[in-house]
Write a protein that holds these residues in place. Structure first.
Motif, PDB file in Angstrom:
ATOM      1  N   LEU A  22      35.730  54.876  17.340  1.00  0.00           N
ATOM      2  CA  LEU A  22      35.903  55.138  18.769  1.00  0.00           C
ATOM      3  C   LEU A  22      36.676  54.008  19.443  1.00  0.00           C
ATOM      4  O   LEU A  22      37.658  54.251  20.159  1.00  0.00           O
ATOM      5  CB  LEU A  22      34.544  55.318  19.450  1.00  0.00           C
ATOM      6  N   PHE A  23      36.273  52.766  19.212  1.00  0.00           N
ATOM      7  CA  PHE A  23      36.952  51.639  19.854  1.00  0.00           C
ATOM      8  C   PHE A  23      38.380  51.465  19.326  1.00  0.00           C
ATOM      9  O   PHE A  23      39.274  51.070  20.086  1.00  0.00           O
ATOM     10  CB  PHE A  23      36.130  50.354  19.739  1.00  0.00           C
ATOM     11  N   ALA A  24      38.617  51.785  18.075  1.00  0.00           N
ATOM     12  CA  ALA A  24      39.983  51.749  17.546  1.00  0.00           C
ATOM     13  C   ALA A  24      40.838  52.816  18.235  1.00  0.00           C
ATOM     14  O   ALA A  24      42.006  52.563  18.563  1.00  0.00           O
ATOM     15  CB  ALA A  24      39.980  51.960  16.036  1.00  0.00           C
ATOM     16  N   ASP A  25      40.257  53.989  18.482  1.00  0.00           N
ATOM     17  CA  ASP A  25      40.980  55.044  19.198  1.00  0.00           C
ATOM     18  C   ASP A  25      41.306  54.607  20.624  1.00  0.00           C
ATOM     19  O   ASP A  25      42.400  54.865  21.130  1.00  0.00           O
ATOM     20  CB  ASP A  25      40.168  56.342  19.216  1.00  0.00           C
ATOM     21  N   ILE A  26      40.369  53.933  21.271  1.00  0.00           N
ATOM     22  CA  ILE A  26      40.611  53.429  22.622  1.00  0.00           C
ATOM     23  C   ILE A  26      41.712  52.370  22.605  1.00  0.00           C
ATOM     24  O   ILE A  26      42.630  52.398  23.431  1.00  0.00           O
ATOM     25  CB  ILE A  26      39.310  52.882  23.247  1.00  0.00           C
ATOM     26  N   ASP A  27      41.647  51.444  21.644  1.00  0.00           N
ATOM     27  CA  ASP A  27      42.680  50.409  21.534  1.00  0.00           C
ATOM     28  C   ASP A  27      44.057  51.035  21.292  1.00  0.00           C
ATOM     29  O   ASP A  27      45.061  50.595  21.872  1.00  0.00           O
ATOM     30  CB  ASP A  27      42.351  49.423  20.412  1.00  0.00           C
ATOM     31  N   HIS A  28      44.082  52.047  20.452  1.00  0.00           N
ATOM     32  CA  HIS A  28      45.339  52.743  20.174  1.00  0.00           C
ATOM     33  C   HIS A  28      45.886  53.386  21.453  1.00  0.00           C
ATOM     34  O   HIS A  28      47.088  53.308  21.740  1.00  0.00           O
ATOM     35  CB  HIS A  28      45.133  53.793  19.081  1.00  0.00           C
ATOM     36  N   LYS A  29      45.018  53.987  22.230  1.00  0.00           N
ATOM     37  CA  LYS A  29      45.425  54.618  23.475  1.00  0.00           C
ATOM     38  C   LYS A  29      45.957  53.568  24.460  1.00  0.00           C
ATOM     39  O   LYS A  29      46.954  53.802  25.146  1.00  0.00           O
ATOM     40  CB  LYS A  29      44.261  55.384  24.088  1.00  0.00           C
ATOM     41  N   LEU A  30      45.299  52.413  24.523  1.00  0.00           N
ATOM     42  CA  LEU A  30      45.776  51.332  25.395  1.00  0.00           C
ATOM     43  C   LEU A  30      47.186  50.896  24.999  1.00  0.00           C
ATOM     44  O   LEU A  30      48.046  50.675  25.855  1.00  0.00           O
ATOM     45  CB  LEU A  30      44.823  50.139  25.340  1.00  0.00           C
ATOM     46  N   ARG A  32      49.420  52.722  23.268  1.00  0.00           N
ATOM     47  CA  ARG A  32      50.340  53.838  23.537  1.00  0.00           C
ATOM     48  C   ARG A  32      50.737  53.898  25.006  1.00  0.00           C
ATOM     49  O   ARG A  32      51.863  54.255  25.334  1.00  0.00           O
ATOM     50  CB  ARG A  32      49.689  55.171  23.142  1.00  0.00           C
ATOM     51  N   LYS A  33      49.802  53.557  25.879  1.00  0.00           N
ATOM     52  CA  LYS A  33      50.063  53.610  27.327  1.00  0.00           C
ATOM     53  C   LYS A  33      50.644  52.293  27.842  1.00  0.00           C
ATOM     54  O   LYS A  33      50.849  52.138  29.037  1.00  0.00           O
ATOM     55  CB  LYS A  33      48.770  53.923  28.090  1.00  0.00           C
ATOM     56  N   ALA A  34      50.908  51.357  26.932  1.00  0.00           N
ATOM     57  CA  ALA A  34      51.532  50.062  27.259  1.00  0.00           C
ATOM     58  C   ALA A  34      50.727  49.281  28.295  1.00  0.00           C
ATOM     59  O   ALA A  34      51.282  48.706  29.228  1.00  0.00           O
ATOM     60  CB  ALA A  34      52.971  50.267  27.720  1.00  0.00           C
ATOM     61  N   ILE A  35      49.412  49.250  28.101  1.00  0.00           N
ATOM     62  CA  ILE A  35      48.542  48.475  28.980  1.00  0.00           C
ATOM     63  C   ILE A  35      48.544  47.030  28.492  1.00  0.00           C
ATOM     64  O   ILE A  35      48.212  46.769  27.333  1.00  0.00           O
ATOM     65  CB  ILE A  35      47.103  49.042  28.991  1.00  0.00           C
ATOM     66  N   ASP A  36      48.890  46.107  29.357  1.00  0.00           N
ATOM     67  CA  ASP A  36      48.925  44.682  29.030  1.00  0.00           C
ATOM     68  C   ASP A  36      47.483  44.172  28.925  1.00  0.00           C
ATOM     69  O   ASP A  36      46.759  44.137  29.913  1.00  0.00           O
ATOM     70  CB  ASP A  36      49.684  43.925  30.122  1.00  0.00           C
ATOM     71  N   ARG A  98      39.676  55.281  33.091  1.00  0.00           N
ATOM     72  CA  ARG A  98      39.894  53.843  33.318  1.00  0.00           C
ATOM     73  C   ARG A  98      41.329  53.451  32.986  1.00  0.00           C
ATOM     74  O   ARG A  98      41.945  52.648  33.682  1.00  0.00           O
ATOM     75  CB  ARG A  98      38.924  53.019  32.479  1.00  0.00           C
ATOM     76  N   ILE A  99      41.876  54.010  31.919  1.00  0.00           N
ATOM     77  CA  ILE A  99      43.251  53.692  31.524  1.00  0.00           C
ATOM     78  C   ILE A  99      44.235  54.203  32.577  1.00  0.00           C
ATOM     79  O   ILE A  99      45.183  53.509  32.942  1.00  0.00           O
ATOM     80  CB  ILE A  99      43.563  54.250  30.114  1.00  0.00           C
ATOM     81  N   GLU A 100      43.998  55.399  33.082  1.00  0.00           N
ATOM     82  CA  GLU A 100      44.868  55.933  34.144  1.00  0.00           C
ATOM     83  C   GLU A 100      44.819  55.038  35.377  1.00  0.00           C
ATOM     84  O   GLU A 100      45.841  54.826  36.035  1.00  0.00           O
ATOM     85  CB  GLU A 100      44.489  57.374  34.486  1.00  0.00           C
ATOM     86  N   ILE A 103      46.997  52.127  34.712  1.00  0.00           N
ATOM     87  CA  ILE A 103      48.412  52.516  34.839  1.00  0.00           C
ATOM     88  C   ILE A 103      48.805  52.553  36.312  1.00  0.00           C
ATOM     89  O   ILE A 103      49.858  52.057  36.704  1.00  0.00           O
ATOM     90  CB  ILE A 103      48.668  53.878  34.160  1.00  0.00           C
ATOM     91  N   ASP A 104      47.961  53.131  37.144  1.00  0.00           N
ATOM     92  CA  ASP A 104      48.227  53.180  38.587  1.00  0.00           C
ATOM     93  C   ASP A 104      48.360  51.789  39.169  1.00  0.00           C
ATOM     94  O   ASP A 104      49.251  51.515  39.979  1.00  0.00           O
ATOM     95  CB  ASP A 104      47.119  53.952  39.320  1.00  0.00           C
ATOM     96  N   MET A 105      47.477  50.878  38.756  1.00  0.00           N
ATOM     97  CA  MET A 105      47.554  49.492  39.251  1.00  0.00           C
ATOM     98  C   MET A 105      48.851  48.830  38.773  1.00  0.00           C
ATOM     99  O   MET A 105      49.503  48.110  39.535  1.00  0.00           O
ATOM    100  CB  MET A 105      46.346  48.674  38.782  1.00  0.00           C
ATOM    101  N   LYS A 106      49.204  49.095  37.529  1.00  0.00           N
ATOM    102  CA  LYS A 106      50.427  48.510  36.951  1.00  0.00           C
ATOM    103  C   LYS A 106      51.654  48.989  37.723  1.00  0.00           C
ATOM    104  O   LYS A 106      52.575  48.228  37.964  1.00  0.00           O
ATOM    105  CB  LYS A 106      50.523  48.892  35.484  1.00  0.00           C
ATOM    106  N   GLU A 107      51.628  50.259  38.111  1.00  0.00           N
ATOM    107  CA  GLU A 107      52.768  50.854  38.811  1.00  0.00           C
ATOM    108  C   GLU A 107      52.687  50.625  40.323  1.00  0.00           C
ATOM    109  O   GLU A 107      53.569  51.063  41.049  1.00  0.00           O
ATOM    110  CB  GLU A 107      52.842  52.344  38.494  1.00  0.00           C
TER     111      GLU A 107
END
Length: 109
Positions: A22-30, A32-36, A98-100, A103-107
């Protein structure tokens, strides 16, 4: 490990392996979404802590199920996986939200 967990320790080992996925999937998603990870370190930590707390509560439920219903004959690994899968989507939904927000904060939204 076999298809049946005979001890609480084996149940815990399987649960931990599923948590790692699960945490690896979350890290992968982070990624993929280019979260710093540096910029959003606190947000990522808070998200993983929230999910980790929920995982812990869910593990306690599965552990009690083992103790009360399966300690003599063992708990099928398929049941542990099924119990985890029931909540996996919920955990990913929390992570997605949370990731979305990151992304909103980043943008700057």
């Amino acid at each position: 490990m076999s298809g049946v967990c005979k001890t609480a320790y084996e149940v815990e080992k399987w649960w931990i392996e599923l948590e790692k996925v699960l945490f690896a999937d979350i890290d992968h998603k982070l990624k993929r979404k280019a979260i710093d990870e540096t910029q959003f370190e606190t947000d990522i930590h808070d998200m993983k802590t929230e999910i980790g707390d929920e995982l812990s509560a869910e593990y306690n439920r599965v552990h009690m199920m083992f103790v009360s219903d399966y300690s003599k004959e063992g708990m099928p690994v398929s049941l542990i996986k099924a119990e985890f899968s029931k909540r996996y989507e919920e955990f990913m939904y929390v992570a997605d939200g949370r990731i979305e927000a990151m992304i909103d904060m980043k943008e700057g939204k």
